[in-house]
Design a protein around this motif. Structure first.
Motif, mmCIF file in Angstrom:
data_model
loop_
_atom_site.group_PDB
_atom_site.id
_atom_site.type_symbol
_atom_site.label_atom_id
_atom_site.label_comp_id
_atom_site.label_asym_id
_atom_site.label_seq_id
_atom_site.Cartn_x
_atom_site.Cartn_y
_atom_site.Cartn_z
ATOM 1 N N ARG A 278 0.825 -1.213 0.000
ATOM 2 C CA ARG A 278 0.000 0.000 0.000
ATOM 3 C C ARG A 278 0.860 1.265 0.000
ATOM 4 O O ARG A 278 1.818 1.395 0.750
ATOM 5 C CB ARG A 278 -0.928 -0.005 1.204
ATOM 6 C CG ARG A 278 -1.954 -1.129 1.151
ATOM 7 C CD ARG A 278 -2.854 -1.150 2.366
ATOM 8 N NE ARG A 278 -3.732 -2.320 2.338
ATOM 9 C CZ ARG A 278 -4.626 -2.604 3.263
ATOM 10 N NH1 ARG A 278 -4.763 -1.803 4.315
ATOM 11 N NH2 ARG A 278 -5.378 -3.680 3.160
ATOM 12 N N VAL A 347 -4.922 5.744 -0.852
ATOM 13 C CA VAL A 347 -4.052 4.605 -0.555
ATOM 14 C C VAL A 347 -4.544 3.383 -1.321
ATOM 15 O O VAL A 347 -5.721 3.018 -1.235
ATOM 16 C CB VAL A 347 -4.021 4.311 0.954
ATOM 17 C CG1 VAL A 347 -3.180 3.063 1.245
ATOM 18 C CG2 VAL A 347 -3.463 5.512 1.717
ATOM 19 N N THR A 348 -3.648 2.766 -2.081
ATOM 20 C CA THR A 348 -3.994 1.564 -2.830
ATOM 21 C C THR A 348 -2.902 0.506 -2.651
ATOM 22 O O THR A 348 -1.756 0.817 -2.341
ATOM 23 C CB THR A 348 -4.154 1.850 -4.335
ATOM 24 O OG1 THR A 348 -2.926 2.363 -4.850
ATOM 25 C CG2 THR A 348 -5.261 2.845 -4.584
ATOM 26 N N GLY A 349 -3.264 -0.721 -2.884
ATOM 27 C CA GLY A 349 -2.321 -1.833 -2.864
ATOM 28 C C GLY A 349 -2.961 -3.042 -3.499
ATOM 29 O O GLY A 349 -4.192 -3.203 -3.468
ATOM 30 N N THR A 350 -2.151 -3.891 -4.089
ATOM 31 C CA THR A 350 -2.690 -5.069 -4.761
ATOM 32 C C THR A 350 -1.680 -6.202 -4.714
ATOM 33 O O THR A 350 -0.480 -5.976 -4.562
ATOM 34 C CB THR A 350 -3.057 -4.747 -6.231
ATOM 35 O OG1 THR A 350 -3.656 -5.888 -6.836
ATOM 36 C CG2 THR A 350 -1.831 -4.345 -7.025
ATOM 37 N N TYR A 375 -7.271 -6.354 -3.946
ATOM 38 C CA TYR A 375 -7.028 -4.921 -4.156
ATOM 39 C C TYR A 375 -7.612 -4.154 -2.986
ATOM 40 O O TYR A 375 -8.688 -4.499 -2.470
ATOM 41 C CB TYR A 375 -7.685 -4.476 -5.467
ATOM 42 C CG TYR A 375 -7.564 -2.995 -5.764
ATOM 43 C CD1 TYR A 375 -6.364 -2.441 -6.173
ATOM 44 C CD2 TYR A 375 -8.668 -2.151 -5.651
ATOM 45 C CE1 TYR A 375 -6.254 -1.081 -6.461
ATOM 46 C CE2 TYR A 375 -8.576 -0.805 -5.949
ATOM 47 C CZ TYR A 375 -7.361 -0.266 -6.348
ATOM 48 O OH TYR A 375 -7.265 1.070 -6.632
ATOM 49 N N HIS A 376 -6.882 -3.124 -2.553
ATOM 50 C CA HIS A 376 -7.337 -2.247 -1.471
ATOM 51 C C HIS A 376 -7.334 -0.813 -1.975
ATOM 52 O O HIS A 376 -6.380 -0.358 -2.608
ATOM 53 C CB HIS A 376 -6.406 -2.379 -0.260
ATOM 54 C CG HIS A 376 -6.637 -1.343 0.801
ATOM 55 N ND1 HIS A 376 -7.655 -1.448 1.715
ATOM 56 C CD2 HIS A 376 -6.002 -0.181 1.074
ATOM 57 C CE1 HIS A 376 -7.622 -0.395 2.521
ATOM 58 N NE2 HIS A 376 -6.629 0.390 2.150
ATOM 59 N N ASN A 378 -8.484 3.170 -0.482
ATOM 60 C CA ASN A 378 -8.955 3.960 0.658
ATOM 61 C C ASN A 378 -8.749 5.438 0.345
ATOM 62 O O ASN A 378 -7.609 5.901 0.214
ATOM 63 C CB ASN A 378 -8.183 3.581 1.923
ATOM 64 C CG ASN A 378 -8.814 4.157 3.179
ATOM 65 O OD1 ASN A 378 -9.691 5.002 3.109
ATOM 66 N ND2 ASN A 378 -8.366 3.704 4.331
ATOM 67 N N TYR A 399 -12.454 -3.139 -0.466
ATOM 68 C CA TYR A 399 -11.648 -4.355 -0.392
ATOM 69 C C TYR A 399 -12.198 -5.315 -1.440
ATOM 70 O O TYR A 399 -13.341 -5.760 -1.349
ATOM 71 C CB TYR A 399 -11.710 -4.970 1.000
ATOM 72 C CG TYR A 399 -11.186 -4.057 2.082
ATOM 73 C CD1 TYR A 399 -9.845 -4.072 2.456
ATOM 74 C CD2 TYR A 399 -12.040 -3.161 2.727
ATOM 75 C CE1 TYR A 399 -9.364 -3.216 3.440
ATOM 76 C CE2 TYR A 399 -11.570 -2.302 3.709
ATOM 77 C CZ TYR A 399 -10.229 -2.341 4.066
ATOM 78 O OH TYR A 399 -9.773 -1.486 5.032
#
Length: 894
Positions: A278, A347-350, A375-376, A378, A399
């Motif tokens: 993230r 905020v992202t993350g994968t 995948y996130h 926010n 989410y």
């Protein structure tokens, strides 16, 4: 023309092929790629290392992978663009925006990491929610992304190629896509040792780099390849409230590792892991405001009651002398800066895993791909763009996860037909929570002029005004979206003669989709006593008062509230807290009016509330098919005709707590094209004409608001915005592209498209702001061009590479020019939303050793400093990203 089958063993160097002829990889359609030549052994290795036994045709021309096998581009009856990974690397093009600028008639419509979208042939910009499928599919290393935001904040490096296929896709592999597919292919593991890296430093304190390498772990059995990428940098717009909080900053770290197991010539397995931890990037809030026009389109004065100018000139806000509407709110403070107190990065993350298996069993090639991705997202935004405590947070948390399984079998029958058939399963799950958290200045901001004047008149009223919304936290539309898809598909190439082939394909997909949710108050903030007693069967524990002067004194208890001891007790508490009076009945009419206004402000921001409920699910079986004859006029010229049909699943959703089912989108696409190799092989020239009709196009529309109509019960019908269906969209145009390599050391590529994408029938579009005084809730845009759809687009690229100093060194230069004609960036087609014609030019010049041991390049992005806004509407715009200059050092260690 000869057909060659490349066994998997050749990836390890056994039984090497040696030929004097050449095959061209990384080819282009619509001017998208740098062409380079390689021996057939290179093509053979590309096929084998990918883990699939493929058949290729060795001819002078292009080789593509769009139909799960390497084959000449001129034999593929599809409109395809291919960009080589080497070209992307030379121009430091790593994100989707930069990648798509190298292919014509596809565009990346920039928003935040969730709202950005891909469109092909002008269609796909509007309409993207968690409950619906993307119109343009994204496939990365064979895995279909059912949720495009997973790729929006990811840097794609160490690539083999990127392919863009236009028109409905679904009879070959992966998930069906109604408009086309962007297919990104990474370099695969090889048994040959390799290692290379790149470092780039540039303006805005940006530092990026990547490393890729691999080789054999166990000779002739197990190989690996790993890739690591880092991209850090400040944005080009500063937040004065926090100078370290810049807009369009970069904060990306990602890694990928792949393993290839190949115990014999008939089996291979590839296991891949990737992750992007993230990171936070400021994409929301990059908005500059302009004065609101003083009249509507018909010349009547604009209603400025809720305009920022009216609000910021209230005493409540003019107390802060260092911030004014004229000097700070407008036009980015006059110096390309913003002043947002609550702005936070998105905020992202994968991450993902994939297992790809390939078998050769007799004459059959079997394939399996099992994959998982998550995948996130926010976002916490400052929506009004001021330093005041109005919205402490406005955004959403998402989410997402998906599981997919694909099986395919392919073979050939006596040279008469080659075919592929398969099964595809997909399950997605999305948890969504939309948050709105309000602050101490929110009441003064959202109050109407009459409400504000009454409440700001004395200290008691100001206390009510502040408490009306302070610290209220609303969970707006908490959703759980579950989609399940199961498909069977097949496609065959019928070789009726040596020169005439007919491609046929069919797919059936069973869709099962649910979308339960609620809209509730998570925290009542400082003044739960100002709540209404109940909203839409959601108990809030407050009390009800008269809301209109036509029904009595605003703020007095309703008859039902007066008869309810619980509501009377809450009202008495309000009288004591705000006026130091024992009972509510003792308040003056003016004091009751102040309470009524504070309650009205609060209830307006609460909006529609409903308890957790299940809307009608979407369940249906959807077809897709293709029929496409191809004829080789001669060895260098091929013509084709294609009819493709595809559907995008309908949508299960709630509109203000009531079930509203959007219909499936149906896409019919016709295309005729010619692909040719001319001038003794120095010119590749392709041309196509296309016509597409889309019925029930999914996008935001004005729909009947059953809830509000019932609640108000005043004889009027009310409407609201929701994802629905525009009855008919029509797209037609011409595409041409070419690559010319007849100039020594130089490759030129060119592309152009005329694209006419219009609403053929759409009577219920949302009103643009300049029509905001109309009494009807929607208007007819039939015949108007779609948002984000330029009529003309051109692409010109050049790559110059010449050996110098006794061929020990290499001088090189690359450039890419991308032009679009004017287009409307506003989804409501506002007359204020037009973006003028213009171009973006990227350029690089460099010098290095011939063996690529080292290379240094100067990069310039947006070299001509194109300042056209990224988006524009009635009283705001999103400024362009300024020119950027950087220096890149690359090295191939071995």
């Amino acid at each position: 023309m000869s057909r060659l089958r490349f066994p998997l063993a050749n990836a390890r160097g056994r039984q090497p092929f040696v030929y004097s002829s050449s095959v061209i990889l990384g080819s282009t359609l619509l001017g998208s790629s740098f062409l380079f030549s390689a021996s057939p052994a290179v093509a053979q290795e590309s096929a084998a290392v990918s883990g699939t036994i493929m058949e290729t045709v060795i001819v002078q021309g292009a080789v593509v992978h769009s139909r799960n096998k390497l084959e000449p581009l001129k034999d593929v009856p599809l409109s395809i663009s291919v960009v080589s990974g080497d070209e992307l690397e030379r121009l430091n093009a790593a994100d989707l925006g930069a990648i798509t600028r190298r292919a014509a008639n596809i565009s990346w419509n920039q928003g935040n990491q969730r709202t950005s979208s891909l469109s092909i042939r002008g269609v796909g910009k509007v309409g993207q929610t968690e409950a619906q499928d993307p119109s343009v599919g994204v496939i990365i290393d064979g895995v279909s992304y059912a949720y495009n935001p997973m790729s929006s904040s990811y840097n794609f490096v160490d690539l083999e190629a990127v392919e863009v296929t236009r028109g409905p896709q679904g009879t070959l592999m992966g998930k069906s896509a109604s408009l086309g597919v962007l297919n990104i292919r990474s370099k695969r593991p090889s048994f040959e040792r390799s290692a290379e890296f790149s470092l780039t430093y540039g303006e805005n304190r940006s530092l990026s780099g990547w490393f890729a390498g691999g080789g054999a772990i166990v000779d002739d059995l197990l190989a690996f390849r790993t890739t690591i990428a880092v991209d850090k940098g400040e944005g080009d717009i500063e937040n004065r409230y926090n100078p370290d909080n810049t807009y369009q900053n970069r904060d990306r770290v990602s890694g990928r590792v792949q393993f290839l197991l190949q115990p014999n010539d008939d089996f291979s397995a590839r296991l891949a892991f990737d992750a992007q931890p993230r990171g936070g990037e400021n994409t929301n809030g990059r908005t500059f405001y302009t004065p609101t026009p003083r009249t509507y389109a018909d010349g009547t004065p604009t209603n400025l009651n809720s305009d920022a100018e009216t609000r910021l000139n209230r005493r409540w806000f003019t107390q802060k002398g260092s911030y004014t509407y004229q000097d700070n709110y407008l036009n980015g403070n006059g110096d390309r800066t913003l002043y947002n107190d609550a702005q936070q990065p998105v905020v992202t993350g994968t991450s993902g895993q994939a297992l790809e298996l390939n078998w050769r069993v007799g004459e059959f090639d079997l394939f399996s791909l099992t994959a998982y991705r998550d995948y996130h997202f926010n976002a916490h935004n400052n929506d009004e763009g001021t330093p005041f405590d109005i919205q402490r947070s406005s955004g959403q948390e998402i989410y997402y996860s998906q599981y997919s399984q694909e099986f395919r079998v392919s073979s050939e029958i006596d040279g008469v037909v080659d075919y592929q058939a398969g099964l595809y399963f997909l399950k997605t799950h999305t948890d969504i929570r939309r948050n709105v958290i309000l602050g101490a200045d929110a009441g003064a901001w959202f109050a109407t002029p009459a409400q504000y004047a009454a409440l700001d008149a004395d200290g008691n009223g100001r206390y009510l005004l502040q408490n009306s919304l302070d610290k209220v936290w609303k969970n707006e539309n908490k959703q759980v979206v579950d989609n399940e898809s199961a498909a069977i598909f097949a496609q065959a190439n019928w070789h009726l003669t040596d020169d005439f082939t007919v491609t046929t394909g069919v797919r059936f997909t069973r869709e099962d989709r649910t979308n339960p949710g609620s809209s509730l108050i998570y925290d009542n903030g400082n003044a739960p006593e100002l709540n209404p007693y109940r909203v839409n069967d959601v108990y809030l524990g407050g009390f009800d008062t008269v809301s209109s002067g036509a029904l009595g004194v605003v703020g007095q208890l309703t008859d039902a509230a007066s008869a309810d001891p619980q509501q009377v007790a809450v009202a008495d508490f309000v009288a004591q807290k705000y006026f130091n009076v024992a009972t509510y009945a003792e308040l003056t009419d003016e004091q009751k009016r102040q309470v009524g206004y504070a309650k009205a402000i609060r209830q307006a921001r609460m909006g529609v509330l409903w308890e957790y409920a299940d809307p009608e699910p979407y369940k249906d079986t959807q077809p897709a098919w293709v029929i496409s004859p191809t004829y080789h006029i001669n060895e260098d010229i091929t013509t084709y005709l294609s009819w493709q049909y595809g559907e995008k699943a309908g949508i299960s959703q709630q509109v203000n707590g009531r079930s509203f089912l959007a219909k499936a989108e149906k896409n019919n696409a016709l295309e005729w094209g010619i692909k040719s190799i001319l001038l003794e092989g120095n010119l590749t020239l392709n041309f196509d004409v296309f016509y597409t009709e889309i019925k029930d196009y999914q996008q935001a529309v004005q729909v009947f608001d059953e809830y509000t109509t019932e609640q108000r019960n005043d004889g009027n019908l009310y409407y609201t915005a929701a994802t629905g269906n525009a009855p008919k969209v029509e797209v037609k145009g011409v595409e041409i592209d070419g690559v010319y390599s007849g100039i020594p050391y130089t490759t030129l590529r060119f592309a152009g498209a005329y694209n006419d994408a219009k609403y053929k029938e759409f009577e219920r579009s949302a009103l643009p702001p300049e029509l905001g005084n109309r009494s009807d809730p929607y208007y007819d845009v039939s015949g108007q061009r779609l948002a984000g759809a330029p009529k003309y687009s051109f692409n010109l690229g050049a790559d110059y590479r010449i050996p110098v100093f006794n061929d020990r060194f290499l001088f090189h230069s690359s450039a890419n020019w991308s032009f679009t004609s004017r287009f409307n960036s506003d989804n409501t087609l506002s007359s204020y939303g037009w973006i003028p014609s213009g171009s973006i030019v990227d350029f690089s010049i460099g010098f290095g050793t011939e063996d690529e041991l080292y290379d240094v390049s100067l990069l310039v992005k947006n070299a001509l400093d194109d300042d056209r806004p990224l988006g524009k509407t009635w009283n705001s715009y999103i400024p362009a990203v300024e020119r950027w200059i950087g220096l890149t050092f690359t090295s191939r260690l071995f």
